[in-house]
Enzyme design. Structure first.
Site, PDB file in Angstrom:
ATOM      1  N   ASN A  91      33.288  21.114   0.770  1.00 56.24           N
ATOM      2  CA  ASN A  91      32.402  19.945   0.728  1.00 56.24           C
ATOM      3  C   ASN A  91      31.616  19.835  -0.580  1.00 56.24           C
ATOM      4  OD1 ASN A  91      30.369  17.910   1.939  1.00 56.24           O
ATOM      5  ND2 ASN A  91      29.073  19.690   1.472  1.00 56.24           N
TER       6      ASN A  91
ATOM      7  N   TYR B  40      34.335  10.497 -11.750  1.00 56.53           N
ATOM      8  CA  TYR B  40      34.092  10.882 -10.348  1.00 56.53           C
ATOM      9  C   TYR B  40      35.289  10.461  -9.481  1.00 56.53           C
ATOM     10  CZ  TYR B  40      32.284  11.172  -5.630  1.00 56.53           C
ATOM     11  OH  TYR B  40      32.142  11.484  -4.295  1.00 56.53           O
TER      12      TYR B  40
ATOM     13  N   ILE C  69      31.317  26.707   5.007  1.00 62.90           N
ATOM     14  CA  ILE C  69      31.026  25.357   4.504  1.00 62.90           C
ATOM     15  C   ILE C  69      30.430  25.473   3.104  1.00 62.90           C
ATOM     16  CG2 ILE C  69      29.795  23.184   4.913  1.00 62.90           C
ATOM     17  CD1 ILE C  69      29.427  24.088   7.866  1.00 62.90           C
TER      18      ILE C  69
ATOM     19  N   LYS D 198      38.015  12.676  -7.171  1.00 57.47           N
ATOM     20  CA  LYS D 198      38.272  12.487  -5.738  1.00 57.47           C
ATOM     21  C   LYS D 198      39.724  12.066  -5.487  1.00 57.47           C
ATOM     22  CE  LYS D 198      34.439  13.918  -4.008  1.00 57.47           C
ATOM     23  NZ  LYS D 198      34.383  15.075  -3.096  1.00 57.47           N
TER      24      LYS D 198
HETATM   25  P1  NDP Z   1      24.354  16.151  -1.663  1.00 57.49           P
HETATM   26  O1  NDP Z   1      23.927  16.048  -3.085  1.00 57.49           O
HETATM   27  O2  NDP Z   1      23.384  15.774  -0.603  1.00 57.49           O
HETATM   28  O3  NDP Z   1      24.921  17.639  -1.372  1.00 57.49           O
HETATM   29  C1  NDP Z   1      25.815  18.246  -2.269  1.00 57.49           C
HETATM   30  C2  NDP Z   1      25.970  19.718  -1.946  1.00 57.49           C
HETATM   31  O4  NDP Z   1      26.898  20.296  -2.892  1.00 57.49           O
HETATM   32  C3  NDP Z   1      24.673  20.475  -2.046  1.00 57.49           C
HETATM   33  O5  NDP Z   1      24.577  21.419  -1.008  1.00 57.49           O
HETATM   34  C4  NDP Z   1      24.795  21.198  -3.391  1.00 57.49           C
HETATM   35  O6  NDP Z   1      24.054  22.414  -3.332  1.00 57.49           O
HETATM   36  C5  NDP Z   1      26.298  21.480  -3.441  1.00 57.49           C
HETATM   37  N1  NDP Z   1      26.748  21.709  -4.818  1.00 57.49           N
HETATM   38  C6  NDP Z   1      26.755  20.832  -5.855  1.00 57.49           C
HETATM   39  N2  NDP Z   1      27.171  21.440  -6.973  1.00 57.49           N
HETATM   40  C7  NDP Z   1      27.439  22.736  -6.640  1.00 57.49           C
HETATM   41  C8  NDP Z   1      27.890  23.864  -7.373  1.00 57.49           C
HETATM   42  N3  NDP Z   1      28.173  23.796  -8.683  1.00 57.49           N
HETATM   43  N4  NDP Z   1      28.048  25.043  -6.719  1.00 57.49           N
HETATM   44  C9  NDP Z   1      27.777  25.128  -5.401  1.00 57.49           C
HETATM   45  N5  NDP Z   1      27.357  24.106  -4.650  1.00 57.49           N
HETATM   46  C10 NDP Z   1      27.182  22.908  -5.268  1.00 57.49           C
HETATM   47  O7  NDP Z   1      25.662  15.223  -1.569  1.00 57.49           O
HETATM   48  P2  NDP Z   1      26.595  14.826  -0.305  1.00 57.49           P
HETATM   49  O8  NDP Z   1      26.293  15.632   0.861  1.00 57.49           O
HETATM   50  O9  NDP Z   1      26.574  13.354  -0.207  1.00 57.49           O
HETATM   51  O10 NDP Z   1      28.023  15.224  -0.895  1.00 57.49           O
HETATM   52  C11 NDP Z   1      28.864  16.195  -0.298  1.00 57.49           C
HETATM   53  C12 NDP Z   1      30.304  15.847  -0.647  1.00 57.49           C
HETATM   54  O11 NDP Z   1      30.619  14.553  -0.132  1.00 57.49           O
HETATM   55  C13 NDP Z   1      30.603  15.770  -2.147  1.00 57.49           C
HETATM   56  O12 NDP Z   1      31.868  16.332  -2.384  1.00 57.49           O
HETATM   57  C14 NDP Z   1      30.609  14.276  -2.433  1.00 57.49           C
HETATM   58  O13 NDP Z   1      31.406  13.965  -3.540  1.00 57.49           O
HETATM   59  C15 NDP Z   1      31.203  13.753  -1.147  1.00 57.49           C
HETATM   60  N6  NDP Z   1      30.950  12.362  -0.812  1.00 57.49           N
HETATM   61  C16 NDP Z   1      29.678  11.848  -0.762  1.00 57.49           C
HETATM   62  C17 NDP Z   1      29.491  10.536  -0.394  1.00 57.49           C
HETATM   63  C18 NDP Z   1      28.146   9.896  -0.386  1.00 57.49           C
HETATM   64  O14 NDP Z   1      28.081   8.652  -0.518  1.00 57.49           O
HETATM   65  N7  NDP Z   1      27.061  10.645  -0.212  1.00 57.49           N
HETATM   66  C19 NDP Z   1      30.612   9.696   0.026  1.00 57.49           C
HETATM   67  C20 NDP Z   1      31.896  10.335  -0.051  1.00 57.49           C
HETATM   68  C21 NDP Z   1      32.035  11.616  -0.426  1.00 57.49           C
HETATM   69  P3  NDP Z   1      23.198  23.016  -4.564  1.00 57.49           P
HETATM   70  O15 NDP Z   1      22.713  21.856  -5.392  1.00 57.49           O
HETATM   71  O16 NDP Z   1      22.124  23.807  -3.877  1.00 57.49           O
HETATM   72  O17 NDP Z   1      24.173  23.871  -5.286  1.00 57.49           O
HETATM   73  C1  8X3 Z   2      30.801   8.867  -2.946  1.00 60.78           C
HETATM   74  C2  8X3 Z   2      30.591   7.463  -2.541  1.00 60.78           C
HETATM   75  O1  8X3 Z   2      30.533   5.072  -3.283  1.00 60.78           O
HETATM   76  O2  8X3 Z   2      30.421   6.719  -5.049  1.00 60.78           O
HETATM   77  O3  8X3 Z   2      32.088   9.315  -2.904  1.00 60.78           O
HETATM   78  O4  8X3 Z   2      32.492   6.336  -3.874  1.00 60.78           O
HETATM   79  S1  8X3 Z   2      31.045   6.360  -3.759  1.00 60.78           S
END
Ligand code: NDP
Ligand code: 8X3
Length: 250
Positions: free
Chosen positions: A86, A152, A6, A156
């Site tokens: 992810n 962004y 993951i 996606k």
């Molecule tokens: P968080 O910010 O809570 O988690 C993001 C994760 O990605 C962290 O573990 C971070 O770890 C890791 N990450 C970011 N940049 C890097 C990098 N350069 N290298 C390695 N790891 C990285 O966000 P979410 O859990 O919400 O997001 C997870 C996924 O879901 C993303 O792809 C996001 O676009 C997508 N998403 C989110 C939504 C939302 O509304 N929250 C909705 C739809 C999709 P660290 O900073 O330690 O590197």
């Molecule tokens: C992350 C959620 O609302 O920015 O993908 O599209 S939103």
């Protein structure tokens, strides 16, 4: 015991997916940049479940770092049966004319190129074995565009196109490819997007019940528990209060 990798497991969806799947007794390879946060997740899993966990600390934007990390996976965690792409982020909601090049590059390099790098490194052994499952975390933004979401949303949309392309390419090898596309979910996502401005981030989720990371983890659990002949192509899941880019706030 399945081997599950993951990316972005130090927070949000990745952490919730790891915690959820750990309850099944699996071997988890968890990745992120933040060593302290990721090791905390690993410790919690080790202390509360029978799963084995291996952290990999690297920046997914750096192909050489991705390669070194994948090369360092211990034999007992190989081959990877399920890859969950992810890791990702959004930065700011600026109109295109005011956008910041560094932010654009960080989003494109993480959300698109990072996903490609890890898929390139992990998929060959799946092809060789004719077995495996790749799950890409897309978004409602894989299908909709909103004001200030320009780059962004483009990343996606690219993830959606890659999910389709990867599925087509891997079809002859019985490899399942799934995209989970959540709407607004309260994680660290908006805090990262607004660069630590917690009050501004909280406003995103005001007036409605957003998704939570656990909701997405449950989707992943469902998708991977289907029999081998069933491939869920995509799950588009939003809060009840959200339709497309529209949120019904009270
Ligand atoms: P968080 O910010 O809570 O988690 C993001 C994760 O990605 C962290 O573990 C971070 O770890 C890791 N990450 C970011 N940049 C890097 C990098 N350069 N290298 C390695 N790891 C990285 O966000 P979410 O859990 O919400 O997001 C997870 C996924 O879901 C993303 O792809 C996001 O676009 C997508 N998403 C989110 C939504 C939302 O509304 N929250 C909705 C739809 C999709 P660290 O900073 O330690 O590197
Ligand atoms: C992350 C959620 O609302 O920015 O993908 O599209 S939103």
């Amino acid at each position: 015991m399945k081997n599950i990798m993951i990316t972005g497991a130090s927070a949000g969806f990745g952490k919730a997916i790891a915690m959820k799947l750990a309850k099944q007794g699996v071997r988890l390879i968890l990745t992120a940049r933040s060593e302290e946060k990721l090791k905390k997740v690993c410790k919690e899993i080790e202390e509360t479940t029978t799963s084995l966990v291996h952290p990999l600390i690297f920046d997914i934007r750096d192909y050489n770092a991705c390669q070194a990390a994948v090369d360092s996976i211990p034999n007992e965690f190989k081959p990877v049966d399920i890859l969950i792409n992810n890791a990702g982020l959004a930065l700011e909601t600026l109109p295109i004319q005011d956008g910041n090049i560094e932010d654009w590059e960080q989003m494109i390099n993480t959300n698109v190129k990072g996903l490609l790098y890890i898929t390139k490194l992990i998929s060959p052994q799946m092809v060789a074995r004719k077995e495996g499952h790749i799950i890409n975390i897309g978004s409602i933004s894989s299908h909709e565009v909103y004001a200030g979401g320009n780059v962004y949303c483009a990343t996606k949309h690219a993830v959606w196109a890659l999910t389709q392309g990867i599925r087509m390419d891997l079809l002859p090898y019985d490899i399942r490819v799934t995209q989970i596309s959540p709407g607004a979910a309260e994680t660290e996502f908006s805090i990262v997007r607004f660069k630590g401005d917690i009050e501004r981030a909280a406003k995103v989720y005001e007036g409605f019940d957003p998704l939570v990371a656990e909701d997405v983890a449950e989707m992943v659990e469902f998708v991977i528990s289907r029999p081998k002949h069933v491939c869920i192509n995509e799950i588009l899941v939003t809060a009840t209060a959200q339709f497309g880019g529209q949120i019904n706030r009270k």
